[in-house]
Write a protein that holds these residues in place. Structure first.
Motif, PDB file in Angstrom:
ATOM      1  N   CYS A 228     -56.371  43.717   5.559  1.00 52.33           N
ATOM      2  CA  CYS A 228     -57.736  43.392   6.317  1.00 52.33           C
ATOM      3  C   CYS A 228     -57.873  44.611   7.278  1.00 52.33           C
ATOM      4  O   CYS A 228     -56.882  45.389   7.400  1.00 52.33           O
ATOM      5  CB  CYS A 228     -57.543  42.000   6.737  1.00 52.33           C
ATOM      6  SG  CYS A 228     -56.046  42.158   8.010  1.00 52.33           S
ATOM      7  N   ARG A 229     -59.073  44.662   7.979  1.00 55.24           N
ATOM      8  CA  ARG A 229     -59.444  45.533   8.954  1.00 55.24           C
ATOM      9  C   ARG A 229     -58.986  44.798  10.405  1.00 55.24           C
ATOM     10  O   ARG A 229     -59.725  43.794  10.747  1.00 55.24           O
ATOM     11  CB  ARG A 229     -60.767  45.906   8.917  1.00 55.24           C
ATOM     12  CG  ARG A 229     -61.301  46.967  10.081  1.00 55.24           C
ATOM     13  CD  ARG A 229     -62.544  47.093  10.106  1.00 55.24           C
ATOM     14  NE  ARG A 229     -63.328  48.356  10.802  1.00 55.24           N
ATOM     15  CZ  ARG A 229     -63.052  48.557  12.180  1.00 55.24           C
ATOM     16  NH1 ARG A 229     -62.834  47.379  12.929  1.00 55.24           N
ATOM     17  NH2 ARG A 229     -63.444  49.652  12.618  1.00 55.24           N
ATOM     18  N   VAL A 230     -57.909  45.366  11.064  1.00 53.98           N
ATOM     19  CA  VAL A 230     -57.495  44.910  12.126  1.00 53.98           C
ATOM     20  C   VAL A 230     -57.717  46.002  13.208  1.00 53.98           C
ATOM     21  O   VAL A 230     -57.233  47.086  12.932  1.00 53.98           O
ATOM     22  CB  VAL A 230     -55.870  44.301  12.199  1.00 53.98           C
ATOM     23  CG1 VAL A 230     -55.717  43.889  13.577  1.00 53.98           C
ATOM     24  CG2 VAL A 230     -55.967  43.232  11.355  1.00 53.98           C
ATOM     25  N   ALA A 231     -58.272  45.503  14.423  1.00 60.66           N
ATOM     26  CA  ALA A 231     -58.534  46.775  15.601  1.00 60.66           C
ATOM     27  C   ALA A 231     -58.050  46.241  16.916  1.00 60.66           C
ATOM     28  O   ALA A 231     -58.495  45.009  17.163  1.00 60.66           O
ATOM     29  CB  ALA A 231     -60.116  47.236  15.391  1.00 60.66           C
ATOM     30  N   ALA A 232     -57.432  47.105  17.604  1.00 58.32           N
ATOM     31  CA  ALA A 232     -57.083  46.793  19.043  1.00 58.32           C
ATOM     32  C   ALA A 232     -57.864  47.600  19.763  1.00 58.32           C
ATOM     33  O   ALA A 232     -57.875  48.791  19.697  1.00 58.32           O
ATOM     34  CB  ALA A 232     -55.424  46.994  19.158  1.00 58.32           C
ATOM     35  N   THR A 233     -58.290  47.104  20.936  1.00 59.23           N
ATOM     36  CA  THR A 233     -59.145  47.621  21.886  1.00 59.23           C
ATOM     37  C   THR A 233     -58.911  47.424  23.291  1.00 59.23           C
ATOM     38  O   THR A 233     -58.838  46.119  23.542  1.00 59.23           O
ATOM     39  CB  THR A 233     -60.586  47.530  21.529  1.00 59.23           C
ATOM     40  OG1 THR A 233     -61.100  47.660  20.237  1.00 59.23           O
ATOM     41  CG2 THR A 233     -61.583  48.313  22.291  1.00 59.23           C
ATOM     42  N   LEU A 234     -58.581  48.491  24.173  1.00 56.27           N
ATOM     43  CA  LEU A 234     -58.418  48.177  25.460  1.00 56.27           C
ATOM     44  C   LEU A 234     -59.948  48.710  26.033  1.00 56.27           C
ATOM     45  O   LEU A 234     -60.292  49.941  26.005  1.00 56.27           O
ATOM     46  CB  LEU A 234     -57.328  48.984  26.083  1.00 56.27           C
ATOM     47  CG  LEU A 234     -57.099  49.055  27.703  1.00 56.27           C
ATOM     48  CD1 LEU A 234     -56.882  47.639  28.087  1.00 56.27           C
ATOM     49  CD2 LEU A 234     -56.179  50.358  28.146  1.00 56.27           C
ATOM     50  N   PHE A 235     -60.593  47.756  26.724  1.00 61.00           N
ATOM     51  CA  PHE A 235     -61.628  48.231  27.502  1.00 61.00           C
ATOM     52  C   PHE A 235     -61.324  48.400  28.948  1.00 61.00           C
ATOM     53  O   PHE A 235     -60.944  47.436  29.704  1.00 61.00           O
ATOM     54  CB  PHE A 235     -62.862  46.961  27.422  1.00 61.00           C
ATOM     55  CG  PHE A 235     -62.980  46.636  25.934  1.00 61.00           C
ATOM     56  CD1 PHE A 235     -64.266  47.180  25.531  1.00 61.00           C
ATOM     57  CD2 PHE A 235     -62.396  45.819  25.472  1.00 61.00           C
ATOM     58  CE1 PHE A 235     -64.514  46.782  24.221  1.00 61.00           C
ATOM     59  CE2 PHE A 235     -62.840  45.396  24.104  1.00 61.00           C
ATOM     60  CZ  PHE A 235     -63.952  46.062  23.525  1.00 61.00           C
ATOM     61  N   LEU A 236     -61.524  49.576  29.571  1.00 61.08           N
ATOM     62  CA  LEU A 236     -61.035  49.903  30.859  1.00 61.08           C
ATOM     63  C   LEU A 236     -62.043  49.608  31.899  1.00 61.08           C
ATOM     64  O   LEU A 236     -63.226  50.057  31.875  1.00 61.08           O
ATOM     65  CB  LEU A 236     -60.704  51.399  31.008  1.00 61.08           C
ATOM     66  CG  LEU A 236     -59.580  51.677  32.168  1.00 61.08           C
ATOM     67  CD1 LEU A 236     -58.243  51.276  31.794  1.00 61.08           C
ATOM     68  CD2 LEU A 236     -59.614  53.153  32.492  1.00 61.08           C
ATOM     69  N   ARG A 237     -61.895  48.393  32.402  1.00 60.93           N
ATOM     70  CA  ARG A 237     -63.033  48.260  33.744  1.00 60.93           C
ATOM     71  C   ARG A 237     -62.199  48.158  34.922  1.00 60.93           C
ATOM     72  O   ARG A 237     -61.120  47.784  35.145  1.00 60.93           O
ATOM     73  CB  ARG A 237     -63.356  46.521  33.226  1.00 60.93           C
ATOM     74  CG  ARG A 237     -63.737  46.636  31.580  1.00 60.93           C
ATOM     75  CD  ARG A 237     -64.333  45.349  31.113  1.00 60.93           C
ATOM     76  NE  ARG A 237     -63.648  43.952  32.007  1.00 60.93           N
ATOM     77  CZ  ARG A 237     -64.182  42.715  31.801  1.00 60.93           C
ATOM     78  NH1 ARG A 237     -65.560  42.571  31.061  1.00 60.93           N
ATOM     79  NH2 ARG A 237     -63.705  41.578  32.274  1.00 60.93           N
ATOM     80  N   PRO A 238     -63.341  48.055  35.937  1.00 65.89           N
ATOM     81  CA  PRO A 238     -62.981  48.201  37.200  1.00 65.89           C
ATOM     82  C   PRO A 238     -62.797  46.799  38.042  1.00 65.89           C
ATOM     83  O   PRO A 238     -62.916  45.646  37.148  1.00 65.89           O
ATOM     84  CB  PRO A 238     -64.551  48.599  38.050  1.00 65.89           C
ATOM     85  CG  PRO A 238     -65.156  49.107  36.869  1.00 65.89           C
ATOM     86  CD  PRO A 238     -64.782  48.322  35.710  1.00 65.89           C
ATOM     87  N   ALA A 239     -62.548  46.478  39.053  1.00 62.50           N
ATOM     88  CA  ALA A 239     -62.158  45.405  39.670  1.00 62.50           C
ATOM     89  C   ALA A 239     -63.615  44.827  39.999  1.00 62.50           C
ATOM     90  O   ALA A 239     -64.608  45.489  40.237  1.00 62.50           O
ATOM     91  CB  ALA A 239     -61.703  45.644  40.953  1.00 62.50           C
ATOM     92  N   PRO A 240     -63.755  43.474  40.125  1.00 62.72           N
ATOM     93  CA  PRO A 240     -64.792  42.781  40.221  1.00 62.72           C
ATOM     94  C   PRO A 240     -65.794  43.270  41.435  1.00 62.72           C
ATOM     95  O   PRO A 240     -67.035  43.657  41.593  1.00 62.72           O
ATOM     96  CB  PRO A 240     -64.729  41.299  40.433  1.00 62.72           C
ATOM     97  CG  PRO A 240     -63.473  41.327  39.414  1.00 62.72           C
ATOM     98  CD  PRO A 240     -62.782  42.421  39.853  1.00 62.72           C
TER      99      PRO A 240
END
Length: 293
Positions: A228-240
């Motif tokens: 199967c297609r498995v992808a791991a992603t880190l979305f680098l996001r700021p503090a609110p």
């Protein structure tokens, strides 16, 4: 492409991979806007390509379980997420050098990223994709065209070694209807996509990578047969409460960027997204976290 050294260590082994992630495990170097930088993965996976078990020093040094005990899925994900954060920090350091900013500017003004980034592990299921989710040339769309609401996104597609293509991950080109598949995928490469936040605050100097996941019919059938297609992603996001503003770089010219808090920008973009499109999401969330630890 941002050229940078690798400082990570292998996070997966045959004995600690979760069955939910398929048969393989992660990762390595970097590219921006779908350019791929290949590197030697020997430091990541060892001489036998990562098939050895995790050593006692690796377990103790990476916050894993004690020797002789099998690590939990959560423990493995924590170490995997931490390794992608290290990769992301290397990329931000390269961007800071390119913009002639002081080292650590992004973290100091928009972080702490470790507390506010988003972590996804997704298994894509073509059989749940709506029949109407097709491109003009007959590809099945597993994830429709979009850009990520992040500074950068770090993606690893689960396949051993280094492989051609990216199991359907495509970036939009400059011309309408123009798409190009990311050139490489697997445990020896990470793909880094520029997000809409970095595009905004750099006045388009780093344009957001609009991308989708789309497969030809024969690729869909191959995927159904496995793996199967498995992808791991880190979305680098700021503090609110981080203030989105133009970095003090001499290379960004006189263009003005309206300042606003990240939380306000996020609400604005989420409303626009709901008003303009329906997301095609034929995947199972294997792991998900608003906070990465």
């Amino acid at each position: 492409v941002i050229d940078m050294p690798l400082r990570s260590t292998s996070d997966f082994s045959e004995q600690n991979r979760s069955p939910e992630l398929g048969k393989h495990g992660p990762h390595s170097a970097a590219g921006i806007d779908c350019n791929v930088q290949e590197t030697d993965a020997g430091s990541l996976q060892g001489e036998d390509g990562g098939r050895q078990g995790t050593t006692e020093s690796q377990r103790k040094g990476n916050g894993g379980s004690e020797p002789g005990r099998s690590e939990s899925f959560a423990d493995v994900m924590k170490r995997f997420e931490a390794s992608l954060h290290r990769q992301a920090n290397e990329v931000l350091g390269g961007i800071e050098r390119r913009l002639r900013l002081e080292t650590g500017w992004f973290e100091a003004h928009l972080g702490p990223f470790r507390d506010h980034s988003q972590w996804h592990v997704k298994r894509y299921r073509p059989d749940t994709s709506p029949p109407q989710a097709k491109t003009a040339d007959g590809k099945q769309v597993l994830l429709q065209l979009h850009s990520d609401p992040s500074l950068i996104s770090v993606v690893v597609i689960d396949r051993p070694g280094l492989n051609a293509g990216s199991v359907g991950l495509e970036c939009q080109g400059r011309m309408p209807g123009e798409f190009a598949e990311v050139e490489r995928h697997g445990h020896r490469v990470v793909t880094v996509l520029v997000g809409s936040l970095l595009d905004r605050i750099t006045c388009g100097m780093f344009p957001a990578a609009r991308h989708r996941v789309a497969l030809r019919p024969e690729e869909v059938e191959k995927l159904k047969a496995g793996p199967c297609r498995v992808a791991a992603t880190l979305f680098l996001r700021p503090a609110p409460d981080a203030l989105l503003r133009k970095p003090p770089s001499p290379d960004l010219g006189q263009a003005r960027v309206p300042e606003m808090r990240f939380s306000a920008w996020q609400l604005k973009t989420q409303k626009r997204s709901r008003d303009t499109r329906t997301l095609v999401s034929p995947f199972n969330a294997v792991g998900f976290s608003e906070k990465c630890h």
